[in-house]
Design a protein around this motif. Sequence first.
Motif, mmCIF file in Angstrom:
data_model
loop_
_atom_site.group_PDB
_atom_site.id
_atom_site.type_symbol
_atom_site.label_atom_id
_atom_site.label_comp_id
_atom_site.label_asym_id
_atom_site.label_seq_id
_atom_site.Cartn_x
_atom_site.Cartn_y
_atom_site.Cartn_z
ATOM 1 N N MET A 1 1.170 -1.434 -0.062
ATOM 2 C CA MET A 1 0.046 -0.165 0.256
ATOM 3 C C MET A 1 0.850 1.153 -0.436
ATOM 4 S SD MET A 1 -2.784 1.315 2.739
ATOM 5 C CE MET A 1 -1.334 1.319 4.191
ATOM 6 N N THR A 2 0.260 2.113 -0.654
ATOM 7 C CA THR A 2 0.794 3.637 -0.781
ATOM 8 C C THR A 2 0.758 4.349 -0.319
ATOM 9 O OG1 THR A 2 2.150 3.055 -2.603
ATOM 10 C CG2 THR A 2 2.464 5.488 -2.480
ATOM 11 N N VAL A 3 0.914 4.960 0.427
ATOM 12 C CA VAL A 3 0.368 6.550 1.652
ATOM 13 C C VAL A 3 1.277 7.918 1.370
ATOM 14 C CG1 VAL A 3 -1.443 7.479 3.444
ATOM 15 C CG2 VAL A 3 -1.149 4.787 3.402
ATOM 16 N N LYS A 4 1.052 8.810 0.876
ATOM 17 C CA LYS A 4 1.536 10.237 0.999
ATOM 18 C C LYS A 4 0.706 11.528 1.093
ATOM 19 C CE LYS A 4 1.041 10.129 -3.628
ATOM 20 N NZ LYS A 4 2.037 10.601 -5.224
ATOM 21 N N VAL A 5 1.717 11.929 2.037
ATOM 22 C CA VAL A 5 1.241 13.377 2.573
ATOM 23 C C VAL A 5 2.284 14.626 1.715
ATOM 24 C CG1 VAL A 5 1.030 14.440 4.202
ATOM 25 C CG2 VAL A 5 0.411 12.426 5.091
ATOM 26 N N ASP B 1 -3.454 17.086 1.561
ATOM 27 C CA ASP B 1 -3.644 16.033 0.987
ATOM 28 C C ASP B 1 -3.021 14.390 1.586
ATOM 29 O OD1 ASP B 1 -5.541 17.870 0.157
ATOM 30 O OD2 ASP B 1 -4.426 17.899 -1.706
ATOM 31 N N VAL B 2 -4.069 13.081 2.149
ATOM 32 C CA VAL B 2 -2.900 12.005 1.937
ATOM 33 C C VAL B 2 -4.715 11.143 0.689
ATOM 34 C CG1 VAL B 2 -3.591 10.642 3.673
ATOM 35 C CG2 VAL B 2 -3.394 12.434 4.561
ATOM 36 N N HIS B 3 -3.282 11.051 0.338
ATOM 37 C CA HIS B 3 -3.450 9.934 -1.113
ATOM 38 C C HIS B 3 -3.295 8.191 -0.754
ATOM 39 C CE1 HIS B 3 -3.241 14.044 -3.106
ATOM 40 N NE2 HIS B 3 -4.120 13.400 -3.238
ATOM 41 N N GLN B 4 -4.192 7.509 -1.009
ATOM 42 C CA GLN B 4 -3.325 6.117 -0.676
ATOM 43 C C GLN B 4 -3.773 5.174 -2.325
ATOM 44 O OE1 GLN B 4 -7.193 4.003 1.655
ATOM 45 N NE2 GLN B 4 -5.087 2.863 2.421
ATOM 46 N N GLN B 5 -2.855 5.132 -2.575
ATOM 47 C CA GLN B 5 -2.768 3.961 -3.962
ATOM 48 C C GLN B 5 -3.114 5.492 -4.987
ATOM 49 O OE1 GLN B 5 -4.956 0.684 -3.509
ATOM 50 N NE2 GLN B 5 -3.167 -0.385 -1.401
ATOM 51 N N ASP C 1 -1.843 16.175 11.951
ATOM 52 C CA ASP C 1 -3.498 15.637 11.153
ATOM 53 C C ASP C 1 -3.457 14.423 9.940
ATOM 54 O OD1 ASP C 1 -4.083 16.948 13.310
ATOM 55 O OD2 ASP C 1 -5.814 18.575 12.696
ATOM 56 N N ALA C 2 -2.737 15.195 9.287
ATOM 57 C CA ALA C 2 -2.529 14.580 8.195
ATOM 58 C C ALA C 2 -1.942 13.258 8.323
ATOM 59 C CB ALA C 2 -2.097 15.411 6.508
ATOM 60 N N HIS C 3 -0.411 13.588 8.656
ATOM 61 C CA HIS C 3 0.541 12.684 9.114
ATOM 62 C C HIS C 3 -0.018 11.407 9.981
ATOM 63 C CE1 HIS C 3 3.879 13.741 6.587
ATOM 64 N NE2 HIS C 3 3.778 14.956 7.078
ATOM 65 N N SER C 4 -0.858 12.040 11.281
ATOM 66 C CA SER C 4 -1.602 10.548 11.776
ATOM 67 C C SER C 4 -2.430 9.897 11.106
ATOM 68 C CB SER C 4 -2.498 11.586 13.000
ATOM 69 O OG SER C 4 -1.558 12.269 13.587
ATOM 70 N N TYR C 5 -3.191 10.645 10.189
ATOM 71 C CA TYR C 5 -4.031 9.894 9.494
ATOM 72 C C TYR C 5 -3.432 8.508 8.817
ATOM 73 C CZ TYR C 5 -8.223 8.694 6.780
ATOM 74 O OH TYR C 5 -9.355 7.730 5.618
ATOM 75 N N LYS C 6 -2.164 8.802 8.533
ATOM 76 C CA LYS C 6 -1.184 8.254 7.062
ATOM 77 C C LYS C 6 -1.017 7.043 7.914
ATOM 78 C CE LYS C 6 2.341 8.293 5.320
ATOM 79 N NZ LYS C 6 4.115 7.557 5.534
ATOM 80 N N GLN C 7 -1.333 7.226 9.143
ATOM 81 C CA GLN C 7 0.127 6.423 9.878
ATOM 82 C C GLN C 7 -1.381 5.654 10.640
ATOM 83 O OE1 GLN C 7 0.978 7.685 13.981
ATOM 84 N NE2 GLN C 7 2.631 5.895 13.897
ATOM 85 N N GLU C 8 -2.719 6.108 10.617
ATOM 86 C CA GLU C 8 -4.008 4.666 11.185
ATOM 87 C C GLU C 8 -4.053 4.182 9.673
ATOM 88 O OE1 GLU C 8 -7.287 7.272 12.264
ATOM 89 O OE2 GLU C 8 -6.088 8.133 13.697
ATOM 90 N N GLU D 1 -2.411 3.126 7.574
ATOM 91 C CA GLU D 1 -0.737 2.416 7.552
ATOM 92 C C GLU D 1 -0.792 0.932 8.440
ATOM 93 O OE1 GLU D 1 2.822 5.234 5.711
ATOM 94 O OE2 GLU D 1 2.832 4.678 7.733
ATOM 95 N N ILE D 2 -1.112 1.447 9.590
ATOM 96 C CA ILE D 2 -1.527 0.689 10.692
ATOM 97 C C ILE D 2 -2.624 -0.684 9.930
ATOM 98 C CG2 ILE D 2 -2.778 0.093 13.045
ATOM 99 C CD1 ILE D 2 -0.568 2.317 13.860
ATOM 100 N N LEU D 3 -4.080 0.483 10.438
ATOM 101 C CA LEU D 3 -5.273 -1.010 9.764
ATOM 102 C C LEU D 3 -4.824 -2.092 7.950
ATOM 103 C CD1 LEU D 3 -7.705 2.037 9.301
ATOM 104 C CD2 LEU D 3 -7.719 0.848 10.943
#
Length: 60
Positions: A1-5, A26-30, A42-49, A51-53
Motif C-alpha cells: 500500500m502506498t500512502v503519502k501526504v 492531502d492524504v492519498h492512498q494508492q 493531522d494528515a500524518h496521523s491519518y496516514k499512520q492510521e 498504514e496500521i489498518l
Amino acid sequence: MTVKVTERDDSHMSHEGLAAGIRIWDVHQQDMLVGMFHNENDAHSYKQELEILESQRHQE
C-alpha cells in the motif's frame, strides 16, 4: 500500500483560500485522495492510521 501526504499546490486552491493563507495537506492512498487536512500533523496521523489498518488486514 502506498500512502503519502502532500501539501496542496497553490494552483489547486481557491483565490479566497490563498488570500487567507490557508494551507491544505492531502492524504492519498494508492493515488486516490482519501483525506484533506488544515494541519500537517493531522494528515500524518491519518496516514499512520491507514498504514496500521492495512498491516493488520495483511496479518489476518
